[in-house]
Design an enzyme around this catalytic site. Structure first.
Site, PDB file in Angstrom:
ATOM      1  N   ARG B  43      38.595  50.884  42.422  1.00 29.06           N
ATOM      2  CA  ARG B  43      37.987  50.863  41.090  1.00 29.06           C
ATOM      3  C   ARG B  43      37.836  49.474  40.466  1.00 29.06           C
ATOM      4  O   ARG B  43      37.490  49.368  39.287  1.00 29.06           O
ATOM      5  CB  ARG B  43      38.746  51.782  40.118  1.00 29.06           C
ATOM      6  CG  ARG B  43      38.763  53.219  40.556  1.00 29.06           C
ATOM      7  CD  ARG B  43      39.103  54.142  39.430  1.00 29.06           C
ATOM      8  NE  ARG B  43      40.469  53.974  38.964  1.00 29.06           N
ATOM      9  CZ  ARG B  43      41.029  54.728  38.050  1.00 29.06           C
ATOM     10  NH1 ARG B  43      40.321  55.698  37.488  1.00 29.06           N
ATOM     11  NH2 ARG B  43      42.267  54.552  37.666  1.00 29.06           N
ATOM     12  N   ASP B  44      38.124  48.419  41.209  1.00 31.45           N
ATOM     13  CA  ASP B  44      37.871  47.081  40.654  1.00 31.45           C
ATOM     14  C   ASP B  44      37.432  46.114  41.753  1.00 31.45           C
ATOM     15  O   ASP B  44      37.897  44.976  41.813  1.00 31.45           O
ATOM     16  CB  ASP B  44      39.123  46.559  39.929  1.00 31.45           C
ATOM     17  CG  ASP B  44      38.789  45.454  38.928  1.00 31.45           C
ATOM     18  OD1 ASP B  44      37.600  45.336  38.554  1.00 31.45           O
ATOM     19  OD2 ASP B  44      39.707  44.715  38.528  1.00 31.45           O
ATOM     20  N   ILE B  45      36.524  46.613  42.617  1.00 34.18           N
ATOM     21  CA  ILE B  45      35.980  45.752  43.664  1.00 34.18           C
ATOM     22  C   ILE B  45      35.023  44.748  43.014  1.00 34.18           C
ATOM     23  O   ILE B  45      34.091  45.127  42.315  1.00 34.18           O
ATOM     24  CB  ILE B  45      35.218  46.590  44.725  1.00 34.18           C
ATOM     25  CG1 ILE B  45      36.186  47.525  45.467  1.00 34.18           C
ATOM     26  CG2 ILE B  45      34.488  45.685  45.721  1.00 34.18           C
ATOM     27  CD1 ILE B  45      37.213  46.847  46.323  1.00 34.18           C
ATOM     28  N   ASN B  49      38.369  39.809  43.510  1.00 33.62           N
ATOM     29  CA  ASN B  49      39.442  40.591  44.131  1.00 33.62           C
ATOM     30  C   ASN B  49      39.306  40.702  45.644  1.00 33.62           C
ATOM     31  O   ASN B  49      39.922  41.550  46.277  1.00 33.62           O
ATOM     32  CB  ASN B  49      39.499  41.993  43.513  1.00 33.62           C
ATOM     33  CG  ASN B  49      40.056  41.949  42.110  1.00 33.62           C
ATOM     34  OD1 ASN B  49      40.731  41.003  41.731  1.00 33.62           O
ATOM     35  ND2 ASN B  49      39.767  42.975  41.317  1.00 33.62           N
ATOM     36  N   THR B  82      35.249  46.661  36.000  1.00 31.39           N
ATOM     37  CA  THR B  82      34.615  45.478  35.422  1.00 31.39           C
ATOM     38  C   THR B  82      33.139  45.804  35.203  1.00 31.39           C
ATOM     39  O   THR B  82      32.477  46.291  36.121  1.00 31.39           O
ATOM     40  CB  THR B  82      34.775  44.276  36.369  1.00 31.39           C
ATOM     41  OG1 THR B  82      36.172  44.071  36.603  1.00 31.39           O
ATOM     42  CG2 THR B  82      34.179  43.021  35.762  1.00 31.39           C
TER      43      THR B  82
END
Lengths: 96, 171
Positions: B43-45, B49, B82
């Site tokens: 959920r935050d690729i 990261n 994001t």
């Protein structure tokens, strides 16, 4: 090593579901929940993962001030820091 | 990690060759397949990261599981991520599943091929509206050098309807 300060922890809040942190396109939308729960969940999920395509989890611990998430290739730096801290306290005890 | 973030590399080289972009995306897709097989959605690729183990293009690894979640029920309703890499279904506050990671990977691929993000606006509400619509284009001259295959793969991942989106196992 990822260090998360306990002093900035916010309790669970009641309010609108969207919470904006940061600025411009780097805004991260968080659903409000206990940050401590989030940190513990992050550590728990990361701990169960073991793949060459995922940064390896090494250790997770907490002190009175911070949470520490130790990951691969940060281990050497962690032990360098640990050794420096131990040396400093030994120096203080000898001086005292 | 010694090699730094993908974000720093994109800033440095502006855009990758298609071969390099594919080499990187393949590794991230394998990482996502591993996560999804274990019931975890990241959920935050985003390029910040994805970190390199050394100064070459391999290995690249996923990090920062601060927004990740184990999907016991197969989907979740909690909106997070994001904004520039957010899947339309999250922006619309609908339930979402593992495919949100593939959308974000598509946004990363887009950035790598042209050097700028697929969705961008100074205003967050406007940016969120753009993401909800899932509309993007391949502006000239930045995309002129990208092959039809590169366009097709980017199109295949950046599909607004989650069930039609390419999945990690298809790579």
């Amino acid at each position: 090593m990822k260090i998360m300060s306990k002093t900035n922890l916010k309790p669970r809040q009641v309010g609108p579901p969207w919470y904006f942190v940061g600025c411009a396109t780097d805004l991260v939308l968080f659903f409000l929940s206990s940050q401590k729960e989030n940190i513990l969940r992050e550590a728990a999920i990361h701990k169960r993962l073991n793949s060459p395509y995922v940064v390896q989890f090494i250790d997770f611990f907490e002190t009175s001030k911070n949470f520490y998430l130790v990951m691969e290739l940060y281990v050497f730096f962690f032990f360098v820091c640990l050794r420096a801290i131990v040396s400093y306290f030994l120096f203080l005890s000898c001086k005292g | 990690m010694n090699g730094g973030e993908l974000f720093e590399r994109i800033e440095k080289v502006e855009c990758f060759t298609e071969d390099d972009a594919v080499a990187i995306i393949m590794q991230v897709a394998k990482g996502l397949k591993y996560l999804h097989d274990n019931g975890v959605v990241h959920r935050d690729i985003k390029p910040e990261n994805l970190v390199f183990g050394n100064n070459s293009l391999t290995p690249i690894k996923l990090c920062d599981f601060g927004l990740s979640k184990v999907l016991d029920m197969g989907s979740t309703d909690t909106p997070c991520g994001t904004v520039g890499y957010l899947a339309p279904e999250i922006a619309k506050e609908m339930s979402h599943t593992f495919s949100v990671d593939m959308w974000a990977l598509g946004c990363v691929l887009y950035s790598m091929l042209c050097g700028f993000p697929a969705f961008y606006d100074q205003s967050v509400p406007i940016l969120t509206e753009k993401v909800k619509k899932g509309l993007y284009d391949f502006p000239s001259p930045w995309w002129d050098a990208v092959s039809d295959s590169g366009n097709a793969h980017t199109h295949g991942i950046l599909v607004a309807y989650p069930l039609l989106r390419l999945q990690p196992r298809t790579w």
